[in-house]
Design a protein around this motif. Structure first.
Motif, PDB file in Angstrom:
ATOM      1  N   GLY A 135       0.675  -1.228   0.106  1.00 50.75           N
ATOM      2  CA  GLY A 135       0.338  -0.479   0.259  1.00 50.75           C
ATOM      3  C   GLY A 135       0.829   1.617  -0.461  1.00 50.75           C
ATOM      4  O   GLY A 135       0.086   2.113  -0.564  1.00 50.75           O
ATOM      5  N   GLN A 136       2.123   0.986   1.034  1.00 55.24           N
ATOM      6  CA  GLN A 136       2.865   2.993   0.968  1.00 55.24           C
ATOM      7  C   GLN A 136       3.428   2.221  -0.239  1.00 55.24           C
ATOM      8  O   GLN A 136       3.529   3.881  -0.642  1.00 55.24           O
ATOM      9  CB  GLN A 136       3.753   2.351   1.801  1.00 55.24           C
ATOM     10  CG  GLN A 136       3.661   2.169   2.977  1.00 55.24           C
ATOM     11  CD  GLN A 136       4.070   2.258   4.866  1.00 55.24           C
ATOM     12  OE1 GLN A 136       5.516   3.394   4.301  1.00 55.24           O
ATOM     13  NE2 GLN A 136       4.040   1.888   5.394  1.00 55.24           N
ATOM     14  N   VAL A 137       3.526   1.459  -1.119  1.00 56.36           N
ATOM     15  CA  VAL A 137       4.704   1.122  -2.492  1.00 56.36           C
ATOM     16  C   VAL A 137       3.518   2.341  -3.634  1.00 56.36           C
ATOM     17  O   VAL A 137       3.561   2.900  -4.438  1.00 56.36           O
ATOM     18  CB  VAL A 137       4.856   0.312  -3.097  1.00 56.36           C
ATOM     19  CG1 VAL A 137       5.407   0.140  -4.614  1.00 56.36           C
ATOM     20  CG2 VAL A 137       5.899  -0.643  -2.504  1.00 56.36           C
ATOM     21  N   GLU A 138       2.283   1.971  -3.354  1.00 55.68           N
ATOM     22  CA  GLU A 138       1.872   2.488  -4.539  1.00 55.68           C
ATOM     23  C   GLU A 138       0.805   4.071  -4.215  1.00 55.68           C
ATOM     24  O   GLU A 138       1.261   4.214  -5.380  1.00 55.68           O
ATOM     25  CB  GLU A 138      -0.219   1.397  -4.207  1.00 55.68           C
ATOM     26  CG  GLU A 138      -0.763   2.681  -5.293  1.00 55.68           C
ATOM     27  CD  GLU A 138      -2.525   1.142  -4.786  1.00 55.68           C
ATOM     28  OE1 GLU A 138      -3.386   1.536  -5.458  1.00 55.68           O
ATOM     29  OE2 GLU A 138      -2.188   0.106  -4.376  1.00 55.68           O
ATOM     30  N   ALA A 139       0.974   4.062  -2.968  1.00 57.45           N
ATOM     31  CA  ALA A 139       0.648   5.641  -2.499  1.00 57.45           C
ATOM     32  C   ALA A 139       2.021   6.900  -2.890  1.00 57.45           C
ATOM     33  O   ALA A 139       1.664   7.530  -3.728  1.00 57.45           O
ATOM     34  CB  ALA A 139       0.560   5.315  -1.131  1.00 57.45           C
ATOM     35  N   ALA A 140       3.281   6.020  -2.849  1.00 63.87           N
ATOM     36  CA  ALA A 140       4.824   6.105  -3.064  1.00 63.87           C
ATOM     37  C   ALA A 140       4.368   7.122  -4.327  1.00 63.87           C
ATOM     38  O   ALA A 140       4.647   7.941  -5.400  1.00 63.87           O
ATOM     39  CB  ALA A 140       5.622   5.860  -3.189  1.00 63.87           C
TER      40      ALA A 140
END
Length: 244
Positions: free
Chosen positions: A63-68
């Motif tokens: 999820g953090q990768v997608e948000a980044a």
């Protein structure tokens, strides 16, 4: 050089460096800014050098990768050059290595690299341009006692890059691996002088490398001069791992 090549050589690309708050990752981000690119860097702290968009991201969290990536795209546009550098180590002899030691290193170094490459691939394919660069290690090629987990994760990047090179090449996307050896960073600065001398004796060039030695190779691969290089493993190790 043709007019098109001249234009490409000065084109500013959108670059994302994972693990870009310190060490080799920070040096790569700084070098790419100097080359005129629009650069973002992820780290768990969100810190980044001057001129770089800092993004807080743990690559073990999908999820953090997608948000980044969404943050980079909102600020600069789709990622065109991905440098997958984020990684950790938990060194110990195999008989003492816990499942957690193994899982944590594989999750950060290998699965994290997969996640960011997967996220970058779709817009690269759509735009018919992309550079995916994995930062491996000479240890991934030579092996190292006490680093079974780390060596396995770094070796795995070679198979990943070469598979991506075959899968994405027809769409103008290259995938390569850069394998640094002993590079001067804050971590190596803490080594005992005798130990540094011992390691240097094993290196044909007789010295540790500089962060900019690695960053220069990244700049080459990201630029027009590296457009016909894909599926390669490029050592930046002073000759330590030659023949591998």
């Amino acid at each position: 050089m043709t007019a098109a090549e001249q234009e490409a050589s000065t084109e500013s690309r959108v670059v994302l460096v994972t693990g870009g708050s310190r060490g080799i990752g920070r040096g790569i981000a700084e070098r790419m800014v100097r080359a005129g690119h629009r650069v973002a860097a992820t780290s768990r702290s969100g810190e980044a050098p001057a001129g770089v968009l800092g993004i807080e991201c743990d690559v073990t969290d999908a999820g953090q990768v997608e948000a980044a990536f969404a943050q980079v795209e909102a600020a600069y546009g789709p990622v065109e050059v991905l440098v997958a550098n984020a990684g950790i180590n938990r060194d110990t002899l195999v008989m003492r290595m816990s499942d957690e030691d193994w899982d944590a290193v594989i999750a950060a170094n290998l699965t994290g690299a997969f996640r960011v490459a997967r996220q970058a691939a779709r817009p690269m394919i759509r735009n018919r341009f992309g550079r995916i660069i994995f930062i491996s290690s000479v240890v991934g090629l030579l092996g190292s006692a006490g680093q079974v987990n780390y060596a396995a994760s770094k070796s795995g990047l070679v198979g990943m890059a070469r598979s991506l090179a075959r899968e994405l090449g027809s769409r103008g996307v290259t995938a390569n691996v850069v394998a640094p050896g002993f590079i001067k960073t804050a971590m190596t600065d803490e080594l005992d002088d005798k130990l540094v001398a011992k390691y240097a004796e094993q290196i044909p060039l007789g010295r540790f490398g500089e962060v900019d030695d690695v960053a220069g190779v990244i700049e080459f691969l990201a630029g027009p001069s590296g457009s016909y290089v894909t599926g390669a493993v490029i050592p930046v190790d002073g000759g330590l791992g030659m023949g591998h």
